[in-house]
Write an enzyme that holds these catalytic residues in place. Structure first.
Site, PDB file in Angstrom:
ATOM      1  N   GLU A 109       0.848  -1.192   0.000  1.00  0.00           N
ATOM      2  CA  GLU A 109       0.000   0.000   0.000  1.00  0.00           C
ATOM      3  C   GLU A 109       0.883   1.241   0.000  1.00  0.00           C
ATOM      4  O   GLU A 109       2.108   1.149   0.065  1.00  0.00           O
ATOM      5  CB  GLU A 109      -0.954  -0.014   1.208  1.00  0.00           C
ATOM      6  CG  GLU A 109      -1.967  -1.152   1.139  1.00  0.00           C
ATOM      7  CD  GLU A 109      -2.996  -1.092   2.245  1.00  0.00           C
ATOM      8  OE1 GLU A 109      -3.061  -0.074   2.949  1.00  0.00           O
ATOM      9  OE2 GLU A 109      -3.742  -2.076   2.412  1.00  0.00           O
ATOM     10  N   HIS A 223      -8.482  10.467   4.260  1.00  0.00           N
ATOM     11  CA  HIS A 223      -8.156   9.400   3.302  1.00  0.00           C
ATOM     12  C   HIS A 223      -8.436   9.903   1.895  1.00  0.00           C
ATOM     13  O   HIS A 223      -9.464  10.545   1.641  1.00  0.00           O
ATOM     14  CB  HIS A 223      -8.995   8.153   3.592  1.00  0.00           C
ATOM     15  CG  HIS A 223      -8.471   6.920   2.922  1.00  0.00           C
ATOM     16  ND1 HIS A 223      -8.604   6.691   1.571  1.00  0.00           N
ATOM     17  CD2 HIS A 223      -7.809   5.851   3.418  1.00  0.00           C
ATOM     18  CE1 HIS A 223      -8.037   5.528   1.267  1.00  0.00           C
ATOM     19  NE2 HIS A 223      -7.548   5.003   2.376  1.00  0.00           N
ATOM     20  N   ARG A 265      -0.703   9.267   2.453  1.00  0.00           N
ATOM     21  CA  ARG A 265      -2.099   9.671   2.297  1.00  0.00           C
ATOM     22  C   ARG A 265      -2.308  11.188   2.293  1.00  0.00           C
ATOM     23  O   ARG A 265      -3.131  11.703   1.538  1.00  0.00           O
ATOM     24  CB  ARG A 265      -2.941   9.039   3.410  1.00  0.00           C
ATOM     25  CG  ARG A 265      -3.145   7.561   3.219  1.00  0.00           C
ATOM     26  CD  ARG A 265      -3.895   6.942   4.371  1.00  0.00           C
ATOM     27  NE  ARG A 265      -4.146   5.542   4.111  1.00  0.00           N
ATOM     28  CZ  ARG A 265      -4.706   4.700   4.983  1.00  0.00           C
ATOM     29  NH1 ARG A 265      -5.050   5.155   6.181  1.00  0.00           N
ATOM     30  NH2 ARG A 265      -4.906   3.432   4.668  1.00  0.00           N
ATOM     31  N   HIS A 326     -10.847  10.084   7.965  1.00  0.00           N
ATOM     32  CA  HIS A 326     -10.676   8.638   8.056  1.00  0.00           C
ATOM     33  C   HIS A 326     -10.133   8.160   9.400  1.00  0.00           C
ATOM     34  O   HIS A 326     -10.586   7.158   9.935  1.00  0.00           O
ATOM     35  CB  HIS A 326      -9.745   8.175   6.937  1.00  0.00           C
ATOM     36  CG  HIS A 326      -9.499   6.698   6.916  1.00  0.00           C
ATOM     37  ND1 HIS A 326     -10.524   5.784   6.768  1.00  0.00           N
ATOM     38  CD2 HIS A 326      -8.352   5.975   7.014  1.00  0.00           C
ATOM     39  CE1 HIS A 326     -10.013   4.552   6.779  1.00  0.00           C
ATOM     40  NE2 HIS A 326      -8.710   4.648   6.941  1.00  0.00           N
ATOM     41  N   ARG A 361      -0.738   8.676   9.479  1.00  0.00           N
ATOM     42  CA  ARG A 361      -0.589   7.228   9.655  1.00  0.00           C
ATOM     43  C   ARG A 361      -0.201   6.518   8.365  1.00  0.00           C
ATOM     44  O   ARG A 361      -0.782   6.777   7.310  1.00  0.00           O
ATOM     45  CB  ARG A 361      -1.896   6.632  10.194  1.00  0.00           C
ATOM     46  CG  ARG A 361      -1.857   5.112  10.307  1.00  0.00           C
ATOM     47  CD  ARG A 361      -3.057   4.571  11.021  1.00  0.00           C
ATOM     48  NE  ARG A 361      -4.301   4.736  10.299  1.00  0.00           N
ATOM     49  CZ  ARG A 361      -4.715   3.937   9.308  1.00  0.00           C
ATOM     50  NH1 ARG A 361      -3.936   2.933   8.899  1.00  0.00           N
ATOM     51  NH2 ARG A 361      -5.885   4.148   8.733  1.00  0.00           N
TER      52      ARG A 361
END
Length: 424
Positions: A109, A223, A265, A326, A361
């Protein structure tokens, strides 16, 4: 009622903490709604894990870089070193991570320098939560109560001795030797969020009321890719970052690619906001229709179905996406054993701020944090000694949690937020 441990919240951190408590101790798990109504249950992508000793420095660096080096390095190191055991424990409990003839399959990811994420289709959170709930139901020392609110903490001389709960419009005092706040994040305070509507910062409100130290309240993650919807009253459906990890790309209304999809992100979200402002549209497009139809159906069945339900066929066309709130990286300040500034009160999961995530994060570190640090709380409690007196206290029930306190604090700490994004 008296229990050895009271755990407030039935997401992965609360459930996993309960299951790791010594079986000789009585545990009460409560949730203000249904037991499945947690952000953990909604998690799609997977769980980060240290692949081998060679991956340690990379894993740590990826996490620090994504967090803009605002992370607590000891927490990050702890997360990485204890990740393997967490995954092995889940497998032993029955979690079905994807495997092939060589063992676990790892995907990638955004902002990860290598494939190190284990997963179950695109419903990893549901798979883990369901497994843990099944185990809880078989544990004779654990009682789980749904539709049970925690309206206040019971305290004495900066020590938590339980909580006041409300069920069926009746309040009751629960006395406990140790209390764990695992109440989740703040997404339910936003009009535009991927979170469950019931996740409204309750643990933070309790902390504010009792002067428990909070940390990094301005670290709120947006997000990049939530499925676009004109209906602002319902939860936004997340389009997992793992879809971009498998090759999906972001394009604008002209069909032009405008960002490296696998950057952290916050960077991708900012790029999308700029593109939306430039094109005067409320969305951009995520294109995955060039990937194999069979692959998409097998790897992302939940996303394929959700898109079809909204009128999009991700197998045949680009889908509309836009950023949404998010995750919350801040929270109740805790140490490496989940201890708060109040004695005998612990916190874990999104409610807590371990410092692992820093300012942003890294993908798939949230479930891992919930597992690693909730188990550390359980280990600490299991090793603790000393008697606890359940009586000789006289407390009065106070008013229910005041969400406005949480909102006011967020507004003070995060000046980029404005009134329009809040529901209340």
């Amino acid at each position: 009622m008296t229990y050895d441990i009271l755990i407030i919240g039935t997401g992965i951190s609360g459930l996993y903490c309960a299951l790791n408590i010594d079986k000789s101790k009585k545990v009460l798990l409560i949730t203000k709604s249904k037991k499945e109504y947690s952000n953990s249950y909604l998690a799609q992508g997977g769980v980060s894990v240290l692949k081998d000793s060679k991956d340690l420095n990379l894993f740590i660096e990826d996490t620090l870089k994504a967090g803009h080096y605002k992370n607590n390095k000891e927490s990050v190191k702890t997360l990485a070193l204890e990740s393997r055991q967490a995954i092995e424990n889940l497998i032993s409990l029955g979690v079905r991570f994807e495997k092939n003839e060589n063992g676990l399959i790892y995907t990638k990811e955004g902002a990860h320098s290598t494939n190190r994420i284990v997963y179950h289709k695109d419903i990893t959170g549901k798979e883990i939560t369901d497994t843990l709930l099944d185990r809880v139901s078989l544990s004779s020392n654990i009682t789980l109560l749904e539709n049970t609110k925690c309206v206040d903490l019971l305290t004495s001389n900066n020590s938590c001795i339980g909580a006041i709960i409300e069920k069926n419009n009746e309040t009751e005092k629960i006395y406990s030797e140790f209390t764990v706040l695992a109440t989740g994040g703040i997404g339910g305070l936003f009009k535009n969020s991927t979170n469950q509507n019931s996740i409204t910062g309750d643990g933070l409100s309790l902390a504010l009321k009792h002067n428990i130290i909070l940390k990094d309240m301005n670290y709120i993650q947006i997000h990049p890719t939530a499925l676009y919807s004109k209906d602002l009253n319902k939860r936004r459906f997340l389009i997992s970052e793992s879809l971009r990890g498998e090759g999906a790309i972001l394009i604008n209304s002209k069909g032009e690619r405008f960002i490296n999809e696998l950057l952290p992100r916050d960077i991708v979200s900012n790029a999308i906001f700029k593109e939306m402002n430039k094109t005067k549209k409320d969305y951009v497009y995520l294109k995955a229709d060039f990937l194999s139809e069979e692959f998409l159906k097998n790897r992302f069945p939940n996303i394929v179905k959700a898109c079809l339900d909204e009128g999009y066929n991700i197998l045949k066309e680009p889908i509309k996406v836009s950023p949404a709130q998010h995750y919350f990286m801040g929270g109740i300040s805790v140490d490496l054993f989940g201890r708060t500034s109040m004695d005998n009160l612990f916190s874990c999961g999104e409610t807590a701020c371990t410092g692992v995530h820093g300012q942003n994060r890294l993908a798939s570190n949230s479930l891992l944090e919930a597992l690693v640090f909730s188990k550390r709380i359980a280990n600490f409690i299991n090793s603790s000694r000393g008697a606890f007196i359940y009586n000789n206290y006289n407390f009065k029930a106070s008013t229910p949690i005041d969400k406005s306190k949480v909102i006011d604090l967020l507004k003070r700490e995060a000046d980029f937020l404005d009134d329009s994004i809040f529901k209340y």
